[in-house]
Design an enzyme around this catalytic site. Structure first.
Site, PDB file in Angstrom:
ATOM      1  CB  CYS A  67      11.734   3.526  -5.483  1.00 23.81           C
ATOM      2  SG  CYS A  67      13.336   3.243  -6.210  1.00 23.81           S
TER       3      CYS A  67
ATOM      4  CD  GLU B  98      12.256  -2.266 -11.115  1.00 21.96           C
ATOM      5  OE1 GLU B  98      11.788  -2.208  -9.962  1.00 21.96           O
ATOM      6  OE2 GLU B  98      12.730  -3.307 -11.596  1.00 21.96           O
TER       7      GLU B  98
HETATM    8  P1  NAD Z   1       4.742   8.936 -12.239  1.00 17.72           P
HETATM    9  O1  NAD Z   1       4.176   7.564 -12.315  1.00 17.72           O
HETATM   10  O2  NAD Z   1       3.830  10.055 -11.983  1.00 17.72           O
HETATM   11  O3  NAD Z   1       5.497   9.298 -13.607  1.00 17.72           O
HETATM   12  C1  NAD Z   1       6.538   8.495 -14.127  1.00 17.72           C
HETATM   13  C2  NAD Z   1       6.638   8.741 -15.629  1.00 17.72           C
HETATM   14  O4  NAD Z   1       5.483   8.174 -16.252  1.00 17.72           O
HETATM   15  C3  NAD Z   1       6.668  10.204 -16.027  1.00 17.72           C
HETATM   16  O5  NAD Z   1       7.567  10.395 -17.090  1.00 17.72           O
HETATM   17  C4  NAD Z   1       5.226  10.460 -16.455  1.00 17.72           C
HETATM   18  O6  NAD Z   1       5.100  11.534 -17.361  1.00 17.72           O
HETATM   19  C5  NAD Z   1       4.869   9.136 -17.111  1.00 17.72           C
HETATM   20  N1  NAD Z   1       3.435   8.838 -17.193  1.00 17.72           N
HETATM   21  C6  NAD Z   1       2.457   9.251 -16.364  1.00 17.72           C
HETATM   22  N2  NAD Z   1       1.267   8.764 -16.778  1.00 17.72           N
HETATM   23  C7  NAD Z   1       1.493   8.022 -17.890  1.00 17.72           C
HETATM   24  C8  NAD Z   1       0.685   7.247 -18.765  1.00 17.72           C
HETATM   25  N3  NAD Z   1      -0.632   7.140 -18.601  1.00 17.72           N
HETATM   26  N4  NAD Z   1       1.275   6.620 -19.808  1.00 17.72           N
HETATM   27  C9  NAD Z   1       2.605   6.695 -19.995  1.00 17.72           C
HETATM   28  N5  NAD Z   1       3.423   7.421 -19.207  1.00 17.72           N
HETATM   29  C10 NAD Z   1       2.894   8.061 -18.145  1.00 17.72           C
HETATM   30  O7  NAD Z   1       5.917   8.870 -11.156  1.00 17.72           O
HETATM   31  P2  NAD Z   1       6.836  10.087 -10.623  1.00 17.72           P
HETATM   32  O8  NAD Z   1       5.987  10.929  -9.746  1.00 17.72           O
HETATM   33  O9  NAD Z   1       7.585  10.708 -11.748  1.00 17.72           O
HETATM   34  O10 NAD Z   1       7.900   9.276  -9.748  1.00 17.72           O
HETATM   35  C11 NAD Z   1       7.648   8.854  -8.446  1.00 17.72           C
HETATM   36  C12 NAD Z   1       7.279   7.391  -8.410  1.00 17.72           C
HETATM   37  O11 NAD Z   1       8.297   6.626  -9.046  1.00 17.72           O
HETATM   38  C13 NAD Z   1       7.178   6.846  -6.999  1.00 17.72           C
HETATM   39  O12 NAD Z   1       6.040   6.022  -6.855  1.00 17.72           O
HETATM   40  C14 NAD Z   1       8.439   6.010  -6.853  1.00 17.72           C
HETATM   41  O13 NAD Z   1       8.369   4.960  -5.931  1.00 17.72           O
HETATM   42  C15 NAD Z   1       8.641   5.513  -8.228  1.00 17.72           C
HETATM   43  N6  NAD Z   1      10.035   5.128  -8.421  1.00 17.72           N
HETATM   44  C16 NAD Z   1      10.327   3.794  -8.467  1.00 17.72           C
HETATM   45  C17 NAD Z   1      11.623   3.378  -8.625  1.00 17.72           C
HETATM   46  C18 NAD Z   1      11.946   1.914  -8.709  1.00 17.72           C
HETATM   47  O14 NAD Z   1      12.962   1.577  -9.292  1.00 17.72           O
HETATM   48  N7  NAD Z   1      11.143   1.015  -8.153  1.00 17.72           N
HETATM   49  C19 NAD Z   1      12.653   4.318  -8.729  1.00 17.72           C
HETATM   50  C20 NAD Z   1      12.322   5.676  -8.667  1.00 17.72           C
HETATM   51  C21 NAD Z   1      10.999   6.067  -8.516  1.00 17.72           C
END
Ligand code: NAD
Length: 484
Positions: free
Chosen positions: A288, A254
């Protein structure tokens, strides 16, 4: 460890039924008052991550055969405790992430309801009995757990998003390794701490705090992890998809959104302004599902912009725990810088500034900014890229058809809303918006917990989350044939 209003927490990992310190520590601070450390949390290394994965794999044969009643009881207990302690946990959430206290308490309550919902689902795992095309043969279709699930969560809903992944994972008999986002490690730990006391055998549920690059990537690449569920940015999703599918693990992503709210000239304007204000700016726009593109029919465009501007001038931005605050701070310094940089680009590309977008000073040092509103054209980056902050742009539409075309003119497809009193246009929009969720005369943000959640295009990949549809990801189907 008790949760108090200003207490500094020291969260540890939960691996194979034991609490463990990390090899290093990280610090989360209060975005409403950066002088306040919320937690000094353990950070896991590769070795701890591998041990947690192995523990989950070892626990799988037993837990996957556990009785549905046992799973239901565990999930029900977790849900009850979340609901009973929603005020204290909501306070922690407001302190660590920065959403307002009422928003935070409501999120914890929602997490509690999600656990209760999946407690019920554990007792309703579906199957089918089919007639065979062959004489005397009986066919059944059953669902089995997918295995060890790696759950990687973002920072913006630190209770609700982990809840809607962990609860179905456990309900359907999977074992879990959960990695919260570092910004909200204490919230992840607080949820894990409750789960750890609700009767699960060692290894069934594990918590690891730490970086995406180390802990997250190890989860994604590890051959014992059968499925990965991520909510996060598109970049992270893309990276995970490549590694996980290369080893044929199941993946659910997501990701971002650039959600439109269409306002037609026949809309109830009070209602439309409320939808725009709530959808774009509440939770500091860090959702999001936020309405970051307000697509307004020409005939009411100027009046809409003026009325929304007036509401923004009165929006109370402040400390997340202060009574009356309507919009808390941005979650961290990096995100605030990113928001401001996006607004610079908007200005340089010729988007017209209507209101806000500047840093704000408050009584406590925090990441405050004024909610921002711009008039834009479809090609402007402010109208195309997810900003993930309290920023919206207004696009002018000639008529309904033009508004629908603008709404679909995006790489994202999470949700789309329309404000109108025309049944014809509402129905047409529901059918033709290329998204996973539509809203009529409601804000784009704010969804029910018992129905599917997810999108299309760059917003999502894999089966939907939540409701009964969660079974698609957290189970695998087996077809059985028997000569009767
Ligand atoms: P992010 O992608 O930076 O991090 C999300 C998670 O992924 C964190 O726990 C992070 O440590 C981990 N991560 C980062 N790099 C990784 C890798 N290479 N391998 C495995 N794990 C990794 O996102 P964020 O800044 O925490 O959240 C904001 C984003 O989340 C926005 O783009 C938002 O739209 C999205 N979001 C989407 C939804 C949805 O349901 N569509 C809901 C909430 C947030």
């Amino acid at each position: 460890m008790k949760l108090g209003d200003t207490q500094q927490l020291t969260p540890r990992h939960f691996i194979n039924g034991r609490w463990e310190i990390g090899t290093t520590t990280g610090v989360s601070t209060n975005p409403s008052d950066t002088r306040e450390v919320v937690a000094e949390y353990a950070r896991a290394d590769r070795n701890q991550t591998e041990r947690a994965i192995r523990a989950a794999a070892d626990a799988l044969p037993h837990w996957s055969q556990s009785s549905p009643q046992r799973r239901a009881d565990v999930l029900d207990l977790v849900g009850s405790e979340l609901l009973a302690r929603k005020d204290a946990l909501g306070t922690l959430l407001a302190r660590e992430e920065g959403k307002t206290l009422p928003e935070a308490v409501a999120e914890v309550a929602r997490a509690g309801q999600i656990f209760k919902f999946f407690a019920g689902e554990a007792l309703r795992i579906p199957g089918e009995l089919m007639a065979s095309v062959r004489q005397g043969v009986q066919v059944d279709v059953t669902r089995e757990p997918v295995g060890v699930v790696g759950i990687i969560a973002p920072w913006n809903f630190p209770f609700a998003i982990p809840a809607w992944k962990i609860a179905p994972a456990l309900a359907y008999g999977n074992t879990v390794v959960f990695k919260p986002a570092e910004l909200v490690a204490a919230c992840g730990w607080a949820l894990a701490e409750i789960i750890s006391r609700c009767g699960l055998p060692a290894g069934v549920f594990n918590l690891l705090m730490g970086s995406g690059r180390e802990v997250g990537q190890t989860l994604v690449e590890h051959p014992l992890v059968n499925a990965i569920s991520l909510t996060g940015s598109v970049d992270t999703g893309d990276r995970i998809l490549k590694s996980a599918t290369a080893r044929r693990a199941k993946v659910q992503l997501e990701m971002g959104g650039k959600n439109p709210l269409v306002v037609l000239a026949d809309a109830d304007m009070d209602q439309a302004i409320d939808c725009a204000l709530q959808g774009a700016y509440f939770s500091t726009g860090q959702r999001c599902t936020a309405s970051s593109r307000l697509i307004v029919e020409s005939r009411v465009h100027d009046a809409f912009v003026e009325r929304l501007r007036q509401r923004l001038t009165a929006l109370k931005v402040g400390h997340a725990l202060e009574r009356g605050t309507e919009m808390g701070p941005v979650a961290d310094a990096g995100q605030l810088e990113q928001n401001l940089a996006h607004l610079e680009v908007a200005r340089s590309e010729g988007a017209q500034h209507v209101w806000g977008g500047e840093r704000l000073a408050r009584a406590t040092p925090g990441h405050y900014m004024a909610p921002a509103l711009f008039l834009a054209r479809p090609e402007h980056r402010i109208a195309r890229e997810e900003i993930f902050g309290p920023v919206a742009c207004v696009l002018r539409a000639d008529d309904y058809e033009h508004a629908l075309a603008l709404a679909n003119d995006t790489p994202y497809g999470l949700c789309a809303g329309i404000c109108t009193t025309s049944l014809k246009h509402a129905m047409h929009f529901k059918r033709n918006a290329v998204v996973g969720m539509t809203m009529v005369n409601l804000p784009t943000a704010g969804v029910d917990f018992h129905v599917p959640f997810g999108g299309r295009k760059d917003s999502s990949h894999g089966p939907r989350e939540q409701g009964r549809y969660a079974a698609e990801f957290y189970t695998t189907v087996k077809t059985g044939y028997m000569l009767a």
